[in-house]
Design a protein around this motif. Sequence first.
Motif, PDB file in Angstrom:
ATOM      1  N   UNK A 256       0.833  -1.206   0.000  1.00 50.78           N
ATOM      2  CA  UNK A 256       0.000   0.000   0.000  1.00 50.78           C
ATOM      3  C   UNK A 256       0.868   1.256   0.000  1.00 50.78           C
ATOM      4  N   UNK A 257       1.920   1.260   0.820  1.00 49.37           N
ATOM      5  CA  UNK A 257       2.808   2.423   0.865  1.00 49.37           C
ATOM      6  C   UNK A 257       3.526   2.608  -0.466  1.00 49.37           C
ATOM      7  N   UNK A 261       3.258   5.819  -3.042  1.00 53.55           N
ATOM      8  CA  UNK A 261       4.426   6.544  -3.546  1.00 53.55           C
ATOM      9  C   UNK A 261       4.391   6.614  -5.067  1.00 53.55           C
ATOM     10  N   UNK A 262       4.100   5.478  -5.710  1.00 47.16           N
ATOM     11  CA  UNK A 262       4.033   5.470  -7.177  1.00 47.16           C
ATOM     12  C   UNK A 262       2.893   6.345  -7.683  1.00 47.16           C
ATOM     13  N   UNK A 263       1.773   6.324  -6.967  1.00 47.28           N
ATOM     14  CA  UNK A 263       0.636   7.160  -7.354  1.00 47.28           C
ATOM     15  C   UNK A 263       0.996   8.636  -7.255  1.00 47.28           C
ATOM     16  N   UNK A 264       1.669   9.000  -6.153  1.00 49.70           N
ATOM     17  CA  UNK A 264       2.084  10.398  -5.980  1.00 49.70           C
ATOM     18  C   UNK A 264       3.096  10.803  -7.045  1.00 49.70           C
ATOM     19  N   UNK A 267       1.202  11.271 -10.202  1.00 44.79           N
ATOM     20  CA  UNK A 267       0.330  12.439 -10.078  1.00 44.79           C
ATOM     21  C   UNK A 267       1.060  13.731 -10.414  1.00 44.79           C
ATOM     22  N   UNK A 268       2.370  13.772 -10.141  1.00 47.36           N
ATOM     23  CA  UNK A 268       3.171  14.975 -10.388  1.00 47.36           C
ATOM     24  C   UNK A 268       3.682  15.066 -11.827  1.00 47.36           C
ATOM     25  N   UNK A 269       3.398  14.064 -12.651  1.00 50.31           N
ATOM     26  CA  UNK A 269       3.940  14.042 -13.997  1.00 50.31           C
ATOM     27  C   UNK A 269       3.518  15.253 -14.840  1.00 50.31           C
ATOM     28  N   UNK A 291      11.475   3.892  -5.510  1.00 49.13           N
ATOM     29  CA  UNK A 291      10.313   4.748  -5.778  1.00 49.13           C
ATOM     30  C   UNK A 291      10.280   5.966  -4.860  1.00 49.13           C
ATOM     31  N   UNK A 292      10.663   5.789  -3.595  1.00 50.65           N
ATOM     32  CA  UNK A 292      10.664   6.926  -2.666  1.00 50.65           C
ATOM     33  C   UNK A 292      11.670   7.994  -3.106  1.00 50.65           C
TER      34      UNK A 292
END
Length: 401
Positions: A256-257, A261-264, A267-269, A291-292
Amino acid sequence: MRPPGFLCEFSVSFWTPAAVLVTALAIKLPSIIRLWRDPLLRAVGTLLLLACAVFVFSAPSTIALVNRLAGVPNISAPWCYSLITALCANGLLLLITWRNGPVGRPAALRRARRWVLSVYSGVIVALWVLFPLADTPAERLRDLDTYYATTPFVREGILLYLLAHAVACLVSSRLIRAWVRVPGLDAWLRRGLRLLGAGYALDLAYSAAKLTAVGARWAGRNADWLSTDLAPAVAAVAAILVATGFVLPHAGQYLRDRWRVRLAHGELRPLYRLLRSASGAGLPFVLRATPELRLTRRETFIRDVLLPLGRRIDTGLGGRAYDAALGLGHPPERARALAAAVCVLDAVETGARTRPGTGDGGADTADLLREIGAVSRALRRPADIEAVRARAAGARVETRV
């Protein structure tokens, strides 16, 4: 007489859960090594290792091998009983530690640990004291519990390990039932506890089947199938459920974490691409970046470019864009993000020239840097951006008139 391949077929009930447990241990091993000081991770690793050992050494083929290597008929019996007892103790210790967490009542926790260690260590010692006193000349690969159920000293050892197993399952089930009812539990933890509850319920069924078969022998009857056929299959399913129940919360929270992180990062792309085109540079590719780390580097890049760019934002445009977004029916939070996106686009398109801010209520640099996720999400809807820009431009013309 049973066919020659019978032992191999029967061993499926032992080797299948052993394979599943080894897989679970392999999945957890990197985390256990990396975070060796974490007592919970160490306990989970120990539990998976012990559970795997129980099924490996309880398989008929392994029992025969150990007996032959030791040169003592049925020496596998106290060894397997000891592994099962150690597994029960480890499961109890893990649940007690996990339930109390890193804080709580240290004195009560220490007392509970001492109780578990002393009782179950005593059971293991008793098993090895009783076995040499017993007469067990006939090697039994599958049905030792029932075959020697009435033999002095062996029967006491059999009863002792089965009762220790049943008590551990009962205490564990009680802890799990009380814990799963606690409000506000993490969703993955609750799922893991439910699997644990199902696994320990099946473990109780294993103990009941074994004890019933042994009791039948004491009564002069034969219910050996409960011990030789039903109990191993039940234990196999129970072990998989218990192992999954312990691993699932850690694995689920980790996944989930990682997903967040990947979603965030994704999202910034849109904002990253816009600012990369404005700055003429981007982030260098790093082959083994986590990823972090990729998320942190993207956030840092965006803020580094926005900081000088944000000072050139037309605050009057920001106020008009915000009012325009509200007029188009967007809620305030969404309107602020759209207004900020319009301002960033305008600053990028007009270049690096400095303009005095006009109007009221434009987004300041601190707000803009803090809301980069919302601004980037707004850029994903070009139609909304264009509608706000067109309405804000119309409002500016009306103001001039």
